[in-house]
Design a protein around this motif. Structure first.
Motif, PDB file in Angstrom:
ATOM      1  N   ALA A 152       0.650  -1.293  -0.364  1.00  0.00           N
ATOM      2  CA  ALA A 152      -0.098  -0.398   0.339  1.00  0.00           C
ATOM      3  C   ALA A 152       0.870   1.163   0.371  1.00  0.00           C
ATOM      4  CB  ALA A 152      -0.826  -0.205   0.984  1.00  0.00           C
TER       5      ALA A 152
ATOM      6  N   LEU B   7      -7.824   0.240  -3.214  1.00  0.00           N
ATOM      7  CA  LEU B   7      -6.203  -0.789  -3.953  1.00  0.00           C
ATOM      8  C   LEU B   7      -6.659  -1.997  -5.158  1.00  0.00           C
ATOM      9  CD1 LEU B   7      -3.471  -1.110  -1.386  1.00  0.00           C
ATOM     10  CD2 LEU B   7      -3.373  -0.039  -2.409  1.00  0.00           C
ATOM     11  N   ARG B   8      -6.183  -2.026  -6.213  1.00  0.00           N
ATOM     12  CA  ARG B   8      -6.580  -2.568  -7.031  1.00  0.00           C
ATOM     13  C   ARG B   8      -5.521  -3.503  -7.660  1.00  0.00           C
ATOM     14  NH1 ARG B   8     -12.091  -4.441  -9.647  1.00  0.00           N
ATOM     15  NH2 ARG B   8     -11.936  -2.241  -8.799  1.00  0.00           N
ATOM     16  N   LEU B   9      -5.400  -4.605  -7.885  1.00  0.00           N
ATOM     17  CA  LEU B   9      -4.244  -5.645  -8.218  1.00  0.00           C
ATOM     18  C   LEU B   9      -4.798  -6.624  -8.971  1.00  0.00           C
ATOM     19  CD1 LEU B   9      -2.011  -6.839  -7.340  1.00  0.00           C
ATOM     20  CD2 LEU B   9      -3.142  -8.640  -6.423  1.00  0.00           C
TER      21      LEU B   9
ATOM     22  N   ASP C 167      -7.016   3.287  -6.513  1.00  0.00           N
ATOM     23  CA  ASP C 167      -7.657   2.596  -7.621  1.00  0.00           C
ATOM     24  C   ASP C 167      -8.105   4.044  -8.445  1.00  0.00           C
ATOM     25  OD1 ASP C 167     -10.600   1.236  -7.294  1.00  0.00           O
ATOM     26  OD2 ASP C 167     -11.620   3.132  -7.086  1.00  0.00           O
TER      27      ASP C 167
ATOM     28  N   VAL D 119      -7.899  -4.162  -0.926  1.00  0.00           N
ATOM     29  CA  VAL D 119      -7.143  -4.589  -2.092  1.00  0.00           C
ATOM     30  C   VAL D 119      -8.781  -5.338  -3.006  1.00  0.00           C
ATOM     31  CG1 VAL D 119      -5.908  -6.235  -3.788  1.00  0.00           C
ATOM     32  CG2 VAL D 119      -4.970  -4.976  -1.494  1.00  0.00           C
TER      33      VAL D 119
ATOM     34  N   LEU E  82       0.132  -2.677  -9.030  1.00  0.00           N
ATOM     35  CA  LEU E  82      -0.642  -2.701  -7.726  1.00  0.00           C
ATOM     36  C   LEU E  82      -1.229  -0.953  -7.982  1.00  0.00           C
ATOM     37  CD1 LEU E  82      -2.898  -3.402  -5.733  1.00  0.00           C
ATOM     38  CD2 LEU E  82      -0.273  -2.352  -4.102  1.00  0.00           C
TER      39      LEU E  82
ATOM     40  N   LEU F 269      -1.974 -10.147  -0.821  1.00  0.00           N
ATOM     41  CA  LEU F 269      -2.935  -9.364  -1.372  1.00  0.00           C
ATOM     42  C   LEU F 269      -4.467  -9.449  -1.354  1.00  0.00           C
ATOM     43  CD1 LEU F 269       0.240  -6.465  -3.279  1.00  0.00           C
ATOM     44  CD2 LEU F 269      -1.380  -5.819  -1.514  1.00  0.00           C
TER      45      LEU F 269
END
Length: 605
Positions: free
Chosen positions: A60, A132-134, A142, A114, A139, A108
């Motif tokens: 993060a 967060l977007r994986l 958002d 995430v 990563l 994650l």
């Protein structure tokens, strides 16, 4: 220096150190790989959802760090090898306890912080608002994932319906000429044909990311208009075009989710939107622009992908253009933009020696760049020394600075404002840094001392002395002056001294007391010089270890010279710059071009 050794000597009370940090965040913060802001944001996010995984907190923090350094995302698979510290001191980060990639991604994937994959809504159909977007090992914060996806979708839609044109090329390749001709043809089609009743002229928006660039675009289009073989009515329409910043074009709406008045729900009214200096447009600003363009309106993006990029996240123009202008560039611009990219290569402005050097830098060819530095005597002068130790070699720089300063002072005393401004544009010292031995502050003081010592009657101890060259450092919309504008204080017969600036061939006069943020401009940063050119440019290349020394910085600096380039810097520094392109992590190229995305930073000639 190893991570352990560096941490041992770091001041425990320095501002960048987070005293309460623990675990991986503490280790990465102590060595300088994470700032205090990165640690605090990651810690707060983890606390909100009860996340206690050290690896997730570290990821993060790295995701927060990325946009601050210009990255849209952090690739966890490569960050161990690409991460740097925010200082000019080299630090070895290999000794840090980086998590294993498989375990890192797995942790994650189960975190409440995430969202995983491109699907924005789960089984409930409600948008996933996790911070967060994986995507694989990439990563994102958002916000930047959403903006990148939206920009790609909008640009692909523009391309599919033949409404996107990119005109790319270096200084002097005729980009503005192409724009003026294209706009003229659009206007001629509407008002210049006698075989049918004339239609209203198209509503055309001219815009750029900065006030200075917008003013320069307007002036350039007007200059080109005077030479075009078009009807008087069309010429009048072209001469009436006004340019604005992108922020002013989009307008301001307090309380709007996008903060701009024009967005997807309230489109711009223009029939054509033209944006210059697109290399300086960030991902976020491009997202706001493309969503605001009317569904039937062409968008024309103009710029040089080899120049310095936005100070914010993204490398949008380079991502769009790709290597050699992308897979299917059209053969020529058309009145209604085809789905393609035009790359202009032939330089019409500076000489062959500067052109060869600029091309070698753009290609990333260090050997060719060094060879070009020595192959054009009289046009390119290379002083292969560190400026901190090159006092004896700076005679030419001093000679040019004093000669240009003498011209400015003579014209200013005579009240010849336009001549003073022309003299100001004949020479400029360009620095990579603001402060220190390679910085604008030190070199401005040095030039002031040279002038005071060699020119009679020059009183540089006064604040607003006659002949003082001015650099505007903040936009002043009331006066119509923009960050980057340059002027001179001149003596008007029988009156008080006045500050003069030029706009479209007309002198603007202001009392020096009315001016807000201005500096003395014997030297300026390469970033500030972007979009300007000078008869002679003296480029002060910093040490090879400088973290801001990049290929784009050197290319931008070199291409500021019209007739003569003086470059002061060691061969090692030159080679390091050429070999170090701006490496900004972004997924936009793949979204636009697919898996076989061209390399946007290594175009061939």
């Amino acid at each position: 220096m190893s991570a352990t050794a560096d941490a041992a000597v770091r001041d425990p009370f320095e501002a960048r150190r987070v005293v309460g940090a623990t675990g991986l965040l503490r280790e990465f913060n102590e060595i300088g790989a994470l700032s205090a802001a990165d640690v605090h944001v990651a810690t707060r996010l983890a606390e909100l959802v009860g996340e206690d995984s050290d690896a997730v907190r570290l990821a993060a923090a790295l995701a927060v760090r990325g946009p601050r350094l210009g990255h849209v995302l952090v690739d966890l698979a490569t960050v161990r090898d690409t991460a740097t510290v925010e200082s000019d001191e080299p630090v070895d980060l290999s000794g840090l306890p980086w998590p294993g990639i498989d375990e890192w991604v797995a942790e994650l994937g189960t975190s409440e912080l995430v969202a995983v994959g491109e699907d924005d809504a789960g089984a409930t159909g409600v948008a996933d608002a996790r911070p967060l977007r994986l995507l694989g090992t990439r990563l994102y914060l958002d916000r930047y994932w959403r903006e990148e996806r939206a920009v790609a979708a909008d640009l692909n839609e523009l391309t599919a319906s033949g409404r996107l044109l990119v005109i790319a090329g270096g200084p002097g390749t005729g980009k503005t000429t192409q724009v003026a001709r294209m706009v003229a043809e659009l206007i001629e089609q509407a008002v210049g044909l006698e075989s049918r009743p004339p239609r209203r002229p198209p509503l055309i928006a001219l815009a750029a990311p900065t006030g200075k660039a917008a003013a320069r675009l307007q002036e350039a289009v007007h200059e080109e208009t005077a030479e075009l073989p078009i009807s008087d009515e069309s010429r009048a329409v072209l001469m009436g075009l006004r340019s604005s910043t992108l922020h002013r074009l989009l307008g301001w709406r307090p309380g709007s989710h996008s903060r701009f008045a024009h967005d997807r729900g309230n489109r711009l009214p223009h029939d054509v939107v033209i944006v210059d200096e697109t290399s300086m447009v960030s991902l976020s600003l491009m997202a706001r622009l493309v969503e605001a363009v009317r569904p039937d309106a062409p968008l024309i993006l103009v710029g040089d992908p080899g120049q310095l990029t936005s100070i914010e996240a993204g490398v949008v123009l380079a991502d769009i253009v790709g290597e050699d202008g992308g897979p299917h560039p059209p053969t020529h611009p058309a009145p209604h933009p085809p789905p393609g990219i035009v790359v202009l290569e032939r330089v019409h402005r500076y000489g062959g020696g500067i052109a060869r050097l600029a091309e070698a830098i753009r290609r990333g060819d260090g050997d060719a760049a060094v060879a070009a530095l020595g192959s054009a005597p009289g046009e390119v002068t290379w002083l292969p020394a560190d400026v901190r130790e090159a006092e004896a070699e700076l005679g030419l720089v001093r000679q040019r600075a004093v000669a240009a300063g003498a011209e400015v002072f003579a014209a200013a005393r005579a009240g010849a404002g336009m001549d003073a401004l022309a003299a100001l544009g004949r020479f400029r010292l360009l620095c990579a840094h603001r402060r220190g031995p390679y910085g604008v502050g030190d070199w401005t003081s040095r030039v002031v001392a040279w002038l005071a010592g060699e020119l009679d009657g020059v009183n540089v101890d006064q604040r607003d002395y006659v002949g003082r060259p001015l650099l505007v450092t903040e936009n002043d919309y009331e006066l119509g002056l923009y960050n980057g504008d340059t002027g001179v204080i001149v003596q008007r017969p029988g009156e008080r001294p006045t500050a003069v600036f030029e706009r479209g061939g007309v002198l603007l006069h202001f009392s020096p007391l009315r001016l807000g943020a201005v500096d003395t401009v014997y030297a300026m940063t390469i970033h500030k010089s972007q979009g300007s050119q000078f008869d002679t440019a003296a480029v002060l290349v910093p040490a090879a270890s400088s973290r801001i020394l990049t290929r784009e910085l050197l290319y931008t600096a070199v291409t500021r010279a019209r007739r003569e380039l003086i470059l002061i810097g060691t061969e090692d520094a030159v080679r390091q710059a050429v070999a170090r392109p701006v490496a900004r992590a972004s997924g936009l190229r793949e979204r636009l071009w697919g898996e076989a995305a061209p390399d946007a930073r290594t175009r061939r000639p």
